[in-house]
Design an enzyme around this catalytic site. Structure first.
Site, PDB file in Angstrom:
ATOM      1  N   HIS A  91     -18.121  10.009 -42.790  1.00  0.00           N
ATOM      2  CA  HIS A  91     -18.046   8.551 -42.949  1.00  0.00           C
ATOM      3  C   HIS A  91     -18.932   8.132 -44.118  1.00  0.00           C
ATOM      4  O   HIS A  91     -20.000   8.705 -44.350  1.00  0.00           O
ATOM      5  CB  HIS A  91     -18.485   7.845 -41.667  1.00  0.00           C
ATOM      6  CG  HIS A  91     -18.197   6.382 -41.677  1.00  0.00           C
ATOM      7  ND1 HIS A  91     -19.026   5.474 -42.309  1.00  0.00           N
ATOM      8  CD2 HIS A  91     -17.165   5.656 -41.168  1.00  0.00           C
ATOM      9  CE1 HIS A  91     -18.518   4.258 -42.178  1.00  0.00           C
ATOM     10  NE2 HIS A  91     -17.392   4.340 -41.489  1.00  0.00           N
ATOM     11  N   GLU A 163     -10.887   5.573 -46.248  1.00  0.00           N
ATOM     12  CA  GLU A 163     -11.652   4.330 -46.165  1.00  0.00           C
ATOM     13  C   GLU A 163     -12.287   4.042 -47.522  1.00  0.00           C
ATOM     14  O   GLU A 163     -13.335   4.609 -47.847  1.00  0.00           O
ATOM     15  CB  GLU A 163     -12.767   4.455 -45.120  1.00  0.00           C
ATOM     16  CG  GLU A 163     -12.288   4.540 -43.691  1.00  0.00           C
ATOM     17  CD  GLU A 163     -13.434   4.274 -42.718  1.00  0.00           C
ATOM     18  OE1 GLU A 163     -13.352   3.300 -41.960  1.00  0.00           O
ATOM     19  OE2 GLU A 163     -14.415   5.025 -42.738  1.00  0.00           O
TER      20      GLU A 163
END
EC number: 5.3.1.1
Length: 249
Positions: A91, A163
């Site tokens: 992430h 993302e």
């Protein structure tokens, strides 16, 4: 060729409570469907409660090491024994705040798979990288780190989440066309090495996804669902997003 299945995953980050676990699990258990996989990623202290609620659960990170003198870290085998099924690796907040390199992310991916967890590999470019036309270069390098360590076959038992860093928690969202372009790039890149694997690979979009934009995003050919941040803390918003993913893959 494996059939893809839509997925909606909620990353709570450092938020949540036991009360929210109950609220969200009640809401999710009412919208569960064979058409989609719904997964929540609460902070570590809430993982057991989430699993007990009947919701598919993952952790937000994992150690790349086997058990040993690593204060504060959590081993993949222990996560597996708790009953979690997934783990986020790479992430952007882990990459930027905790300086996790592509090599470290690949090692976490490997350790998760070693014990039977499904890693969700997060990839994405910063705003400056996007403005300088480096999106594909950055995303390719993040994926290549895993392929070089484990081979392309390792991606079969994984999920990829694109993302764009500039869209996470900012209120900015890639347009459906922008997001589809990068998702197609990812699938085509993997297809150049293994076509069947690429066609069966679930690729999620993340970055300020909400109940207002999810339907158009999920309608794109190569977008198979979403990795949701803030909206996953609100039962009404998250279940609306889950419903918008039904029938899209």
């Amino acid at each position: 060729m494996a059939a893809r299945k839509a997925m909606v995953a909620g990353n709570w980050k450092m938020n949540g409570s036991l009360e929210l676990v109950k609220q969200m699990s009640d809401a999710i258990n009412n919208v569960k469907s064979n058409e989609i996989d719904i997964v929540l990623f609460p902070p570590f202290p809430l993982v057991s409660a989430m699993i007990a609620s009947g919701v598919s659960t993952g952790t937000q990170t994992v150690s790349e090491n086997t058990p040993g003198a690593f204060t504060g870290e959590v081993d993949a085998q222990l996560i597996k024994e708790l009953g979690a099924q997934y783990v986020l690796v790479g992430h952007s907040e882990r990459r930027s705040i905790y300086k996790e390199s592509n090599d470290v992310v690949a090692a976490k991916f490997a350790r998760a798979q070693q014990v039977g967890l499904t890693p969700i590999l997060c990839v994405g470019e910063s705003e400056s990288e996007q403005e300088n036309g480096k999106t594909e270069q950055i995303v390719a390098a993040q994926i290549d780190a895993v392929i070089e360590k484990l081979g392309v076959a390792a991606l079969k038992d994984s999920v990829i989440a694109y993302e764009p860093v500039w869209a996470i928690g900012t209120g900015k969202t890639a347009s459906p066309e922008q997001a589809q372009s990068v998702h197609k790039f990812i699938r085509d890149k993997i297809a150049s090495l293994n076509s069947d694997l690429a066609q069966g690979l679930t690729i999620l979009y993340g970055g300020s996804v909400n109940e207002k934009n999810s339907e158009l995003l999920f309608a794109q050919t190569d977008i198979d669902g979403g990795l949701i941040g803030g909206a996953s803390l609100k039962a009404d918003s998250f279940t609306a997003i889950c419903n918008s993913a039904k029938g899209t893959v």
